[in-house]
Motif scaffolding. Structure first.
Motif, short mmCIF file in Angstrom:
data_model
loop_
_atom_site.label_atom_id
_atom_site.label_comp_id
_atom_site.label_asym_id
_atom_site.label_seq_id
_atom_site.Cartn_x
_atom_site.Cartn_y
_atom_site.Cartn_z
N HIS A 1 0.81 -1.21 0.00
CA HIS A 1 0.00 0.00 0.00
C HIS A 1 0.85 1.27 0.00
N SER A 2 2.10 1.15 -0.44
CA SER A 2 3.01 2.30 -0.44
C SER A 2 2.50 3.39 -1.40
N TYR A 3 2.75 4.63 -1.05
CA TYR A 3 2.43 5.73 -1.96
C TYR A 3 3.31 6.93 -1.64
N ALA A 4 3.39 7.84 -2.59
CA ALA A 4 4.22 9.03 -2.42
C ALA A 4 3.39 10.21 -1.93
N ILE A 5 4.04 11.09 -1.20
CA ILE A 5 3.44 12.37 -0.80
C ILE A 5 4.32 13.47 -1.39
N GLU A 6 3.73 14.30 -2.21
CA GLU A 6 4.48 15.41 -2.83
C GLU A 6 4.04 16.72 -2.19
N ILE A 7 5.02 17.48 -1.74
CA ILE A 7 4.76 18.76 -1.06
C ILE A 7 5.35 19.87 -1.92
N GLY A 8 4.54 20.87 -2.22
CA GLY A 8 5.04 21.99 -3.02
C GLY A 8 3.93 22.97 -3.32
N THR B 1 -18.71 10.94 15.60
CA THR B 1 -17.96 11.28 14.38
C THR B 1 -17.10 10.10 13.94
N ASN B 2 -16.99 9.93 12.64
CA ASN B 2 -16.03 9.00 12.02
C ASN B 2 -16.16 7.54 12.47
N LEU B 3 -17.33 7.13 12.92
CA LEU B 3 -17.47 5.74 13.38
C LEU B 3 -17.74 4.77 12.24
N ILE B 4 -18.13 5.30 11.07
CA ILE B 4 -18.42 4.43 9.93
C ILE B 4 -17.46 4.79 8.80
N GLY B 5 -16.67 3.82 8.37
CA GLY B 5 -15.70 4.09 7.31
C GLY B 5 -14.87 2.86 7.01
N VAL B 6 -13.84 3.05 6.21
CA VAL B 6 -12.93 1.95 5.83
C VAL B 6 -11.51 2.48 5.81
N PHE B 7 -10.56 1.56 5.84
CA PHE B 7 -9.17 1.91 5.55
C PHE B 7 -8.99 1.80 4.04
N HIS B 8 -8.62 2.90 3.41
CA HIS B 8 -8.42 2.90 1.95
C HIS B 8 -7.28 3.84 1.63
N GLN B 9 -6.13 3.28 1.26
CA GLN B 9 -4.95 4.11 1.00
C GLN B 9 -5.03 4.74 -0.39
N PRO B 10 -4.68 6.03 -0.51
CA PRO B 10 -4.64 6.67 -1.82
C PRO B 10 -3.42 6.19 -2.61
N ARG B 11 -3.44 6.42 -3.91
CA ARG B 11 -2.28 6.08 -4.74
C ARG B 11 -1.19 7.14 -4.64
N LYS B 12 -1.60 8.38 -4.34
CA LYS B 12 -0.62 9.44 -4.12
C LYS B 12 -1.32 10.60 -3.42
N VAL B 13 -0.55 11.38 -2.65
CA VAL B 13 -1.06 12.57 -1.98
C VAL B 13 -0.27 13.78 -2.46
N TYR B 14 -0.99 14.83 -2.80
CA TYR B 14 -0.38 16.11 -3.20
C TYR B 14 -0.76 17.15 -2.14
N ILE B 15 0.24 17.80 -1.55
CA ILE B 15 -0.01 18.83 -0.55
C ILE B 15 0.40 20.18 -1.16
N ASP B 16 -0.61 20.97 -1.53
CA ASP B 16 -0.38 22.23 -2.24
C ASP B 16 -0.29 23.38 -1.22
N LEU B 17 0.93 23.82 -0.96
CA LEU B 17 1.15 24.88 0.02
C LEU B 17 0.58 26.22 -0.45
N ALA B 18 0.49 26.41 -1.77
CA ALA B 18 -0.07 27.67 -2.30
C ALA B 18 -1.53 27.81 -1.89
N ALA B 19 -2.23 26.68 -1.75
CA ALA B 19 -3.65 26.71 -1.39
C ALA B 19 -3.86 27.26 0.01
N TRP B 20 -2.84 27.16 0.88
CA TRP B 20 -3.00 27.65 2.26
C TRP B 20 -3.27 29.15 2.28
N ARG B 21 -2.78 29.86 1.23
CA ARG B 21 -2.98 31.30 1.18
C ARG B 21 -4.44 31.67 0.91
N THR B 22 -5.25 30.71 0.47
CA THR B 22 -6.67 30.97 0.21
C THR B 22 -7.53 30.68 1.44
#
Length: 379
Positions: free
Chosen positions: A15-22, A158-179
């Motif tokens: 279930h490995s995946y990359a996290i890209e920060i930028g 809260t959050n009592l119904i759900g599943v474990f489901h890993q994403p294929r990749k995560v993108y963390i857009d720091l520019a979005a924080w300014r909004t």
């Protein structure tokens, strides 16, 4: 006479995946898709909320189409109140009416409510389809976009119904924080402070020294790029370090629940008028003060936790409108509750967690002890 047959399903799953920060990572996402990040997909469903839709949802769909990817946008009303089974069912019906099937990929674009809900949908639609997380808030970067826990809220908890489901990749857009509105940014800082409290004393000191370069005491967003990148990276590393060892929350991963026994209860009892991070901030203070009473941390250490939360502009007191009785009653719906007993996870000082004699990271706390502490906090 009966006969039996053994069904052997042992397998190793990666279930490995990359996290890209930028900043501004749409081109990176497009490039990844062109290079086969999610093979066998013929349609993309971009799921977002009403706040993020004009800023990032629609532009991403247009970009996907310009690069010859079949894509459509699905949005729901912004806010934790929309993170429900009913919203999930509406989105599923919309996907089905647009002929989405097992050859689709979900792209969650937004904050924690979006990644939680869209991830749950991806984990069950067609018995599971691939998903990507494009995190646009600090809260999603700190918490919801990493680790694969997805879910929805119910009137009970809260959050009592759900599943474990890993994403294929995560993108963390720091520019979005300014909004982000300053309140939302601060909400994300609560989960960041939580991570420092539970795993990294050095990071806690770093936040004490630098949190003013993210948001000023008077509420101005400063968002020093170097500090923001460091915060995003440290959040991911700390959460990854825990999730890697306990993906399905059998024991160690409970430590990520620091501040959540009281915090999640506060969030629900407030009718979600308190943002998630605001409720968790108060929950962190409650656990720290309770920890002092039980001998797990010193009064000075608890004072530092409270001071850092205040420095970030977060609440540290229980709202007067919420009674101790309502708050404690709601704590009984926490997912750590066992045999009708409220359980807490506790810091051991700053930067480490208390592990108990039975090997568990959570421990039952008597209701009388909790009520006495709440009354003391109200002074």
């Amino acid at each position: 006479m009966s006969r039996s047959f053994e069904v052997v399903l042992k397998k190793v799953v990666d279930h490995s995946y990359a996290i890209e920060i930028g900043e501004k990572l749409f081109p990176s996402l497009i490039r990844d898709l062109q290079q086969g990040l999610v093979p066998g997909v013929s349609k993309f469903a971009v799921i977002t909320d009403s706040s993020v839709e004009p800023l990032y949802g629609r532009p991403l769909v247009e970009l996907l189409r310009r690069h010859n990817f079949a894509a459509e946008l699905f949005a729901f009303p912004a806010g934790e109140k929309s993170k429900t089974r009913e919203t999930k069912a509406l989105l599923e019906d919309q996907l089905l009416s647009h002929s989405y099937g097992r050859d689709c990929c979900i792209i969650a674009v937004g904050g924690g409510a979006v990644t939680d809900l869209a991830g749950f949908l991806a984990g069950t639609f067609g018995r599971g389809v691939p998903s990507l997380n494009y995190a646009t808030t600090l809260l999603a970067a700190a918490d919801a976009s990493v680790g694969g826990k997805t879910g929805v809220n119910t009137p009970v908890a809260t959050n009592l119904i759900g599943v474990f489901h890993q994403p294929r990749k995560v993108y963390i857009d720091l520019a979005a924080w300014r909004t982000l509105p300053v309140r939302e940014l601060r909400s994300g800082l609560a989960e960041t402070i939580k991570h420092a409290c539970l795993a990294d004393a050095g990071f806690f000191c770093y936040l004490e020294e630098n949190i003013g370069r993210v948001v000023s005491p008077d509420g101005e967003l400063i968002l020093d790029p170097e500090i923001c990148e460091e915060i995003a990276l440290r959040n991911c590393r700390i959460k990854y370090g825990v999730v890697q060892q306990d993906e399905h929350e059998s024991n160690l991963r409970q430590i990520l629940n620091l501040g959540h026994t009281a915090g999640r209860a506060l969030e629900a009892v407030s009718g979600y008028e308190l943002l998630h991070g605001e409720a968790i901030a108060v929950g962190l203070v409650i656990q720290a003060r309770l920890g002092v009473k039980l001998g797990y941390m010193t009064c000075d250490e608890a004072d530092r936790v409270t001071a850092l939360l205040q420095q970030a502009g977060l609440p540290t007191e229980i709202p007067a409108s919420i009674t101790n009785r309502r708050l404690v009653d709601k704590m009984y719906t926490d997912k750590k509750v066992r045999s009708g007993q409220i359980r807490f996870v506790f810091q051991e000082g700053i930067g480490a967690m208390k592990r108990f004699a039975d090997g568990s990271y959570s421990v039952p706390v008597e209701e009388e002890t909790i009520v006495a502490l709440l009354e003391e906090l109200r002074g």
